[in-house]
Design a protein around this motif. Structure first.
Motif, mmCIF file in Angstrom:
data_model
loop_
_atom_site.group_PDB
_atom_site.id
_atom_site.type_symbol
_atom_site.label_atom_id
_atom_site.label_comp_id
_atom_site.label_asym_id
_atom_site.label_seq_id
_atom_site.Cartn_x
_atom_site.Cartn_y
_atom_site.Cartn_z
ATOM 1 N N PRO A 101 51.433 -14.330 4.324
ATOM 2 C CA PRO A 101 50.404 -13.467 4.910
ATOM 3 C C PRO A 101 50.591 -12.039 4.411
ATOM 4 N N VAL A 102 49.495 -11.305 4.251
ATOM 5 C CA VAL A 102 49.560 -9.916 3.795
ATOM 6 C C VAL A 102 48.664 -9.044 4.675
ATOM 7 N N GLY A 103 48.926 -7.756 4.651
ATOM 8 C CA GLY A 103 48.113 -6.822 5.420
ATOM 9 C C GLY A 103 48.374 -6.857 6.912
ATOM 10 N N LEU A 104 49.550 -7.365 7.310
ATOM 11 C CA LEU A 104 49.834 -7.474 8.738
ATOM 12 C C LEU A 104 49.890 -6.106 9.413
ATOM 13 N N GLN A 105 50.310 -5.098 8.670
ATOM 14 C CA GLN A 105 50.494 -3.769 9.267
ATOM 15 C C GLN A 105 49.180 -3.162 9.755
ATOM 16 N N SER A 106 48.045 -3.663 9.252
ATOM 17 C CA SER A 106 46.749 -3.114 9.668
ATOM 18 C C SER A 106 46.117 -3.893 10.822
ATOM 19 N N MET A 107 46.814 -4.913 11.332
ATOM 20 C CA MET A 107 46.251 -5.718 12.416
ATOM 21 C C MET A 107 46.209 -4.924 13.721
ATOM 22 N N SER A 108 45.145 -5.148 14.505
ATOM 23 C CA SER A 108 45.045 -4.512 15.820
ATOM 24 C C SER A 108 45.424 -5.481 16.935
ATOM 25 N N VAL A 109 45.382 -6.792 16.635
ATOM 26 C CA VAL A 109 45.783 -7.812 17.607
ATOM 27 C C VAL A 109 46.727 -8.789 16.922
ATOM 28 N N PRO A 110 47.600 -9.469 17.667
ATOM 29 C CA PRO A 110 48.521 -10.436 17.053
ATOM 30 C C PRO A 110 47.780 -11.536 16.303
ATOM 31 N N TYR A 111 48.413 -12.014 15.265
ATOM 32 C CA TYR A 111 47.876 -13.082 14.413
ATOM 33 C C TYR A 111 48.521 -14.390 14.877
ATOM 34 N N LYS A 112 47.732 -15.249 15.536
ATOM 35 C CA LYS A 112 48.273 -16.451 16.166
ATOM 36 C C LYS A 112 47.750 -17.709 15.475
ATOM 37 N N ARG A 113 48.676 -18.620 15.165
ATOM 38 C CA ARG A 113 48.297 -19.871 14.506
ATOM 39 C C ARG A 113 49.084 -21.048 15.076
ATOM 40 N N ILE A 114 48.451 -22.213 15.074
ATOM 41 C CA ILE A 114 49.154 -23.483 15.274
ATOM 42 C C ILE A 114 49.327 -24.085 13.884
ATOM 43 N N ILE A 115 50.561 -24.411 13.527
ATOM 44 C CA ILE A 115 50.841 -24.896 12.171
ATOM 45 C C ILE A 115 51.437 -26.293 12.225
#
Length: 325
Positions: A101-115
């Protein structure tokens, strides 16, 4: 290192906690993700939450990774492409494909996934025995990214939710349940791909027609691209590609042209120029004036005068023709 070393049933392990745990087990950050192995013989599952402070190195592993984004948005980089993952997106990463994943520093909300993690030998043995395997083989040979939000394919979400529920329950038969869930998911993915491939052109045409109808109905109001995104559940990039490839212009250019076309119709009538700007959807007369002159190289008043002159000439010509006859 096994995946279940980082996922305790019933308890989420966040990336920063996983790194601390890895360090205690003798793994460094630089090769943490390269050393991951599967916790189950055939399939495994985890709930992943990334924050703007997390940094995930590019990595590869020897199993398939299929994920569903539950919330947030982040870029994703692979060996061959880069795409943006949003809520409802399903992503397939084959074995030995480097990604992160890239660009995480610009996120305003958590990035949630089921993998879901699927053993490569199990995966390939199962699907190779199914009808139309050769037809679908390419589906799993390189990274794939599917948007399902707002489509009938939202039904695929149930498999991810069922998988994480079984994993969380610490069921001794979870491995068997996960295998069944994975097989159902793969079957529906192939069926969805069939439907999607056959309907892609039709769906794009229908989407464009719906957006155009929306613009024709609302052009006099304030419209921004985010309104279209929310109304039709489609990404900014998809809208841009759709208009550029089909109409030869951007959405914004199409909206402006629609407003200008309406203004030209109104200029043929006895309507005040300020009122024309308002009815055509321009924020004020100054904006209307600048846009009109830029497009037609004359002011709205000059356009109206030219129309009047042209109509006068046509009327005189018509009368002359009648007299001669």
């Amino acid at each position: 290192m096994q995946l279940n070393e980082f996922y305790i049933p019933g308890k989420i392990i966040f990336p920063h906690q996983a790194r601390e745990l890895a360090k205690s087990l003798g793994y460094g950050n630089e090769n943490l993700y390269e050393n991951i192995d599967m916790g189950f013989r055939y399939a495994s599952c985890t709930y992943d939450i990334l924050y703007s402070s997390d940094v995930i190195p590019i990595h590869a592993h020897n199993f398939y990774e299929i994920s569903l984004c539950e919330s947030g948005s982040a870029g994703h980089l692979t060996d061959s492409q880069r795409f943006t993952i949003e809520k409802g997106d399903i992503t397939i990463i084959p074995p030995n494909v480097r990604h992160c994943p890239v660009g995480l520093q610009s996120m305003s909300v958590p990035y949630k996934r089921i993998i879901l993690f699927i053993n490569a030998a199990f995966f390939e043995k199962q699907i190779s025995a199914w009808p139309y395997y050769e037809k679908h083989r390419a589906l799993f040979q390189k990274p794939r990214h599917f948007k399902t939000l707002g489509t009938p394919h939202e039904k695929l979400w149930k498999y991810f939710k069922a998988a994480i529920m079984e994993y969380d329950a610490n069921n001794p038969y979870a491995d068997s349940f996960l295998c069944g869930i994975v097989l159902c998911l793969l079957s529906d993915l192939m069926a969805a791909t069939d439907t999607t491939l056959e309907a892609t052109i039709k769906n794009k045409r229908e989407l464009l027609e719906n957006i155009v109808s929306y613009v024709e109905e609302h052009f006099s109001e304030k419209i921004v691209l985010n309104d279209i995104i929310q109304q039709f559940h489609v990404s900014k990039n998809n809208i841009s590609r759709l208009f550029q490839n089909t109409m030869g212009c951007s959405f914004h250019d199409y909206l402006i042209q629609t407003r200008l076309d309406e203004a030209k119709k109104l200029l043929q009538q006895d309507v005040n120029l300020d009122r024309i700007a308002e009815l055509s959807g321009f924020s004020d007369y100054s904006n209307f004036y600048r846009t009109f002159k830029k497009e037609y190289h004359m002011t709205p008043s000059e356009y109206r005068q030219n129309l009047a002159l042209l109509n006068s000439v046509l009327t005189e010509s018509s009368q002359l023709t009648t007299t001669i006859s």
